[in-house]
Scaffold this active site. Structure first.
Site, mmCIF file in Angstrom:
data_model
loop_
_atom_site.group_PDB
_atom_site.id
_atom_site.type_symbol
_atom_site.label_atom_id
_atom_site.label_comp_id
_atom_site.label_asym_id
_atom_site.label_seq_id
_atom_site.Cartn_x
_atom_site.Cartn_y
_atom_site.Cartn_z
ATOM 1 N N GLU A 88 9.614 -4.862 -9.020
ATOM 2 C CA GLU A 88 10.919 -4.576 -8.422
ATOM 3 C C GLU A 88 12.050 -4.976 -9.366
ATOM 4 O O GLU A 88 13.053 -4.263 -9.499
ATOM 5 C CB GLU A 88 11.043 -5.322 -7.096
ATOM 6 C CG GLU A 88 12.308 -4.994 -6.319
ATOM 7 C CD GLU A 88 12.328 -5.685 -4.969
ATOM 8 O OE1 GLU A 88 13.010 -5.174 -4.077
ATOM 9 O OE2 GLU A 88 11.671 -6.736 -4.825
ATOM 10 N N GLY A 125 0.841 -1.181 0.000
ATOM 11 C CA GLY A 125 0.000 0.000 0.000
ATOM 12 C C GLY A 125 0.878 1.233 0.000
ATOM 13 O O GLY A 125 2.105 1.172 0.044
#
Length: 466
Positions: A57, A23
């Site tokens: 990522e 989040g």
């Protein structure tokens, strides 16, 4: 176990699944963490490709690898490297938008098998070795230069016999040196020897400056095995002999005269596969001489300018609420010049709204071409008179000098140099380069000298510094 072993070895380790909360601004948190690290260790497991978090990522890590000295180690945990490279098994269902990055990450199979075989102890050992590599310092944020570095990387890795020289040109402060440094960091290990010669123009104006640079080049090429040079002509001959027998990478930064190039390389004949990079403000520096490629560095676009400014002013890629309008107006006045964006953003970081409004008022009275006055705003926003005096002292007298020696001298002047130098570095007005030397961008140094000159334009003896 891997994390614990790295920590026990005294390394500072960031583990994403513990230190980033799901989040919030995930992209910003990941980007900040990756750019703040020197090495990324990617552990490919069977379920790796099923995680959008992991794939996001991975893309960021590989983008960072392409544009900086960031090192990437793949570890293949209960999965074969070919499964990643060819996207088989659990990797077959990976999102198509990640195809190119996954293939790139899995291509180094030999490294992956080696790391898997010796596992944690080997990973820790190699990580420690990589962290000790000597590389050139570069700015933290590389906005707008990724594609340029990639093109230069391709040229550096091409072993064409007759394609030896690249001229990177553009106006001062536009990022020529940064691009050359990043390309050098990524490629110097591919050559037999290498040398990065900084600030050629500035050093050549000093007594025996070219001779000192010749000694640096020869020492780098021969890796310390040399005698001392005593004249420029001797230096040219010995450098010529050294370069002709090795595949070398040499970067000559900020060259403005052809005789500087001749003195530091001494030849137009290079060993096959050698590469020479020159940064300069003069596009036609080598026009009448050796065949060469030319790369022009362009100013940043509006969006890139705002992003670079925001990283330095707010620590993120966009302005914070309440500062959007002021940021956009300030950025327009910098006219896409990275140095001005970097210095102005850093000088306003954490400052009150009143200071922002005053800086904007000053800039709106100036034409775009007066970069000098743009940079002067960073001087005006220095914390106090002590920092201002310290900046002017260093700009006029101590560029290229050892930091520790300079601190001892300035302590006698009651200028509190230890904390003051740290403040100047934080505002991007000063850097400490290899050899612990104080360095400053030429435009910033010229700005400092101009402030002193204007104290008494016609009577130098009445200036605060002569």
């Amino acid at each position: 176990h891997l994390y614990t072993a790295l920590v026990q070895a005294g390394l500072s380790v960031f583990k994403d699944n513990d230190e980033i909360e799901r989040g919030g601004n995930l992209k910003w948190e990941l980007d900040k963490a990756i750019k703040g690290s020197q090495i990324s260790i990617i552990v490919f497991s069977k379920d790796y490709a099923s995680s959008e978090w992991c794939l996001d990522e991975l893309v960021m890590i590989l983008d960072c690898k392409d544009t900086s000295q960031h090192t990437v180690f793949p570890v293949f945990y209960d999965v074969e490297p070919s499964e990643v490279r060819n996207q088989k098994g659990s990797f077959e269902d990976a999102f198509s938008r990640y195809e190119e990055q996954l293939i790139d990450a899995g291509s180094d199979t030999e490294t992956g098998k080696e790391l898997m075989k010796k596992f944690i102890r080997k990973i820790v050992s190699v990580t420690e070795q990589k962290l000790n590599r000597r590389v050139l310092s570069v700015p933290q944020y590389h906005v707008g230069i990724t594609s340029q570095v990639r093109k230069i990387n391709l040229w550096l890795q091409d072993r064409c016999v007759n394609d030896n020289i690249l001229v990177i040109y553009g106006m001062g402060g536009i990022g020529k040196t940064t691009i050359a440094k990043i390309a050098y960091n990524l490629n110097f290990h591919r050559f037999d020897s290498s040398s990065f010669v900084a600030n050629v123009k500035q050093h050549s104006e000093q007594f025996n400056g070219i001779l000192e640079l010749q000694n640096q080049v020869l020492s780098n090429i021969l890796k310390g095995e040399k005698g001392r040079l005593y004249n420029v002509h001797e230096g040219s001959i010995k450098i010529n002999q050294a370069i002709c027998s090795k595949r070398v990478l040499v970067v000559l930064d900020d060259v403005d005269k052809l005789d500087q190039f001749d003195a530091l390389l001494g030849t137009r004949v290079f060993y096959p596969g050698s590469k020479i990079i020159i940064t300069t403000r003069r596009k036609g520096l080598l026009r009448a001489h050796a065949a060469h490629k030319v790369h022009r560095v362009e100013i940043l676009g509006c969006n890139e300018s705002l992003e670079l400014f925001s990283w330095h002013a707010f620590g993120q890629d966009h302005p914070v609420d309440g500062y959007v309008e002021q940021s956009e107006r300030l950025v327009r006045r910098c006219n896409g010049l990275p140095l001005a964006l970097q210095v102005l953003g850093s000088s306003l970081q954490g400052k009150s709204k009143d200071i922002w409004v005053d800086a904007l008022s000053k800039l709106e009275d100036l034409p775009h071409t007066e970069i000098q006055k743009v940079l002067e705003i960073s001087y005006d926003t220095l914390q106090d008179d002590n920092d201002k005096n310290l900046f002017l002292h260093i700009a006029c007298f101590f560029i290229g000098e050892e930091k520790d020696d300079t601190v001892k001298i300035l302590e006698k002047c009651n200028l509190h140099p230890t904390v003051g130098i740290d403040s100047l570095i934080g505002q991007c007005l000063l850097t400490v380069e290899q050899g612990n030397k104080l360095m400053m961008h030429q435009l910033i140094q010229e700005m400092g000298k101009e402030i002193v000159r204007k104290e008494s334009p016609k009577e130098p003896g009445r200036r605060s510094r002569l």
